[in-house]
Design a protein around this motif. Structure first.
Motif, PDB file in Angstrom:
ATOM      1  N   GLY A  34       0.830  -1.191   0.000  1.00 20.85           N
ATOM      2  CA  GLY A  34       0.000   0.000   0.000  1.00 20.85           C
ATOM      3  C   GLY A  34       0.865   1.241   0.000  1.00 20.85           C
ATOM      4  O   GLY A  34       2.068   1.187   0.310  1.00 20.85           O
ATOM      5  N   ALA A  35       0.255   2.365  -0.341  1.00 22.85           N
ATOM      6  CA  ALA A  35       1.006   3.623  -0.415  1.00 22.85           C
ATOM      7  C   ALA A  35       1.637   3.990   0.920  1.00 22.85           C
ATOM      8  O   ALA A  35       2.649   4.699   0.961  1.00 22.85           O
ATOM      9  N   VAL A  36       1.062   3.495   2.027  1.00 23.98           N
ATOM     10  CA  VAL A  36       1.608   3.830   3.342  1.00 23.98           C
ATOM     11  C   VAL A  36       3.041   3.324   3.504  1.00 23.98           C
ATOM     12  O   VAL A  36       3.807   3.841   4.323  1.00 23.98           O
ATOM     13  N   PHE A  37       3.449   2.336   2.705  1.00 27.19           N
ATOM     14  CA  PHE A  37       4.802   1.788   2.804  1.00 27.19           C
ATOM     15  C   PHE A  37       5.784   2.460   1.845  1.00 27.19           C
ATOM     16  O   PHE A  37       6.893   1.953   1.625  1.00 27.19           O
ATOM     17  N   GLN A  38       5.396   3.604   1.271  1.00 34.84           N
ATOM     18  CA  GLN A  38       6.335   4.301   0.393  1.00 34.84           C
ATOM     19  C   GLN A  38       7.604   4.700   1.132  1.00 34.84           C
ATOM     20  O   GLN A  38       8.694   4.761   0.557  1.00 34.84           O
ATOM     21  N   ASN A  39       7.476   4.985   2.420  1.00 34.53           N
ATOM     22  CA  ASN A  39       8.627   5.310   3.265  1.00 34.53           C
ATOM     23  C   ASN A  39       8.521   4.506   4.556  1.00 34.53           C
ATOM     24  O   ASN A  39       7.453   4.476   5.187  1.00 34.53           O
ATOM     25  N   VAL A  40       9.596   3.862   4.943  1.00 32.80           N
ATOM     26  CA  VAL A  40       9.609   3.025   6.146  1.00 32.80           C
ATOM     27  C   VAL A  40      10.799   3.436   7.016  1.00 32.80           C
ATOM     28  O   VAL A  40      11.952   3.378   6.586  1.00 32.80           O
ATOM     29  N   ASP A  41      10.505   3.869   8.234  1.00 31.04           N
ATOM     30  CA  ASP A  41      11.545   4.174   9.230  1.00 31.04           C
ATOM     31  C   ASP A  41      11.410   3.185  10.374  1.00 31.04           C
ATOM     32  O   ASP A  41      10.326   3.073  10.979  1.00 31.04           O
TER      33      ASP A  41
END
Length: 480
Positions: free
Chosen positions: A111-118
């Motif tokens: 999903g788009a929410v995983f475009q950036n992962v910290d």
């Protein structure tokens, strides 16, 4: 996707209900702009280029503070306002609840929410422009329009609840969940077993999640299904990499972590929905954030509370009025022609009901039932019942009925030891720690006495039909 905040923004902007605001300061300025905008009944505001933050790290406020924006969010007709909107929403609510099973969330891999992962040391909550909303707040709140995602310890029920979330530092945040709320019950069930409670905070999403998270559905009713029922579309969810919790695939920002047993830290104070600092800084649960997921150019969904009208009062006023009306009908209270919970009471503390009397005692019956139906989360302090010729959305009209159709000795009923909201400034536990979260409720019967209904003095006004003729005749000269 209809479930995407950005699609919602496109729709709202197309209807002239959105304004971009560049260059505001996260430190009190955004909060004051939102406060003034709420009182001016202004558009939704999308803040960008916020002081100390790069362009693209944004904040949305005022999402559901007008009839059109609320209707766009919930799929209501766009030409309705006031009591017509409340009535239409009341009729829709039964379907939303009855059709829950048709709209379970859809698991997806990406999903788009995983475009950036910290993760781990990369986690830094301060990279997001969480505002200091009010001058005397104890910290910056990333969660006001957020939902906390939690799963019961033994079972499949996933709860979405709206609770305020304050940033402590780069890797932890405080969360305030009032006693009795589903999130607190779930958390305490883990703690009693000596286990950390998994939690995820979605800090930006389609505003319908805020609607569902603050609606106080009954236990075991899944909010994901409810959101899907409202939107008529199943919600895509991804699996949280650390907790296994289902996360909205199109969420803007998600914090994932754990609430460890009895790990508390000072949270607050914070200006709340009644318009006061009703909860001082006090030890509250700490979210140890282990991962943050966010979209490119992420958007925080904010919901500024304070002295009414505020960012949430319009939404709550319409929704809770419709909800109460629907519950009164389910309770077989007949003759109801209108229900309104005004913004002046924070959409909680004052309830107005109009009805067409058909039997003696009907008004008092409706008032007493109305006083208890939204317990325990949204208790009321005053219930006023009026005849069907009174406009419940016009407080001047309502108070005219109170002043001319009620007798204080006979028309007011006091109910003691009723449930009070934890954030109510007059909750008795504030003055006596042994009193519990209680208060009292006054029921005012401002209807014409049933026995005198045919002999009560006639209202001194022209007929509706003749007034219509006069308005049409003089429309070119007078704004009548």
């Amino acid at each position: 996707m209809k479930t995407d905040l950005r699609s919602w923004l496109t729709d709202v902007e197309a209807h002239g209900e959105l304004k971009a605001v560049d260059g505001a300061d996260w430190n009190k300025e955004i909060g004051t702009v939102v406060e003034l905008n709420a009182k001016a009944r202004g558009p939704a505001l999308l803040f960008d280029k916020i002081k100390d933050y790069p362009a693209g790290f944004r904040l949305l406020a005022g999402a559901m503070s007008s009839a059109k924006r609320l209707s766009l969010t919930l799929g209501m007709p766009l030409d309705l306002e006031g009591l017509d909107l409340i009535r239409s929403m009341k009729d829709k609510m039964r379907g939303w609840t009855d059709e829950l099973d048709e709209f379970p969330p859809i698991p997806v891999k990406e999903g788009a929410v995983f475009q950036n992962v910290d993760e781990g040391e990369q986690v830094n909550l301060l990279k997001f422009p969480a505002p200091l909303w009010h001058h005397d707040d104890g910290g910056r709140y990333i969660g006001t329009g957020s939902v906390a995602i939690m799963r019961e310890r033994h079972g499949d029920w996933v709860n979405l609840g709206t609770y305020r979330v304050m940033i402590h530092d780069e890797k932890s945040a405080g969360i305030f969940i009032a006693p009795g709320h589903h999130g607190r019950i779930i958390m305490e069930s883990y703690w009693k077993a000596g286990e950390p409670c998994p939690i995820a905070i979605s800090a930006g999403h389609h505003p319908v999640f805020l609607f569902a998270g603050s609606f106080s559905l009954p236990p075991q009713v899944p909010e994901y299904n409810y959101v899907g029922s409202v939107l008529r579309e199943r919600i895509p969810v991804v699996t949280g990499r650390l907790t296994g919790l289902p996360l909205p695939a199109f969420s803007e920002i998600v914090l994932e972590g754990f609430l460890h047993p009895n790990e508390l830290k000072s949270e607050g104070k914070f200006g709340e929905w009644p318009g006061y600092y009703v909860s001082d800084a006090r030890p509250e649960p700490v979210i140890q954030v282990k991962a943050v997921y966010y979209r490119n150019d992420p958007i925080i969904l904010g919901a500024w509370p304070g002295r009414p009208p505020h960012d949430s009062t319009y939404r709550h006023s319409i929704i809770k009025s419709a909800n109460l009306w629907e519950l009164l009908e389910r309770a077989r209270i007949g003759g109801i022609t209108g229900v309104y919970r005004p913004e002046s009471g924070g959409a909680n503390l004052l309830t107005l009901v109009s009805l067409k009397q058909t039997y003696d005692g009907q008004a008092r019956q409706a008032a007493i039932v109305a006083s208890q139906l939204l317990q325990p989360s949204h208790p009321t302090r005053y219930v006023i019942v009026v005849d069907d010729d009174i406009d419940v959305m016009n407080l001047e009209d309502v108070m005219w009925a109170v002043c001319t159709r009620s007798d204080p000795i006979r028309s007011i009923t006091l109910i003691d030891h009723t449930r009070a909201n934890f954030l109510d400034p007059m909750v008795r536990s504030r003055f006596d720690e042994n009193a519990g979260h209680t208060s009292s409720c006054a029921v005012i019967d401002a209807c014409r006495p049933f026995a005198l209904r045919n002999r009560f003095p006639k209202v001194a006004e022209s007929s509706a039909e003749f007034k219509k003729q006069i308005r049409e005749k003089w429309a070119g000269l007078l704004n009548l």
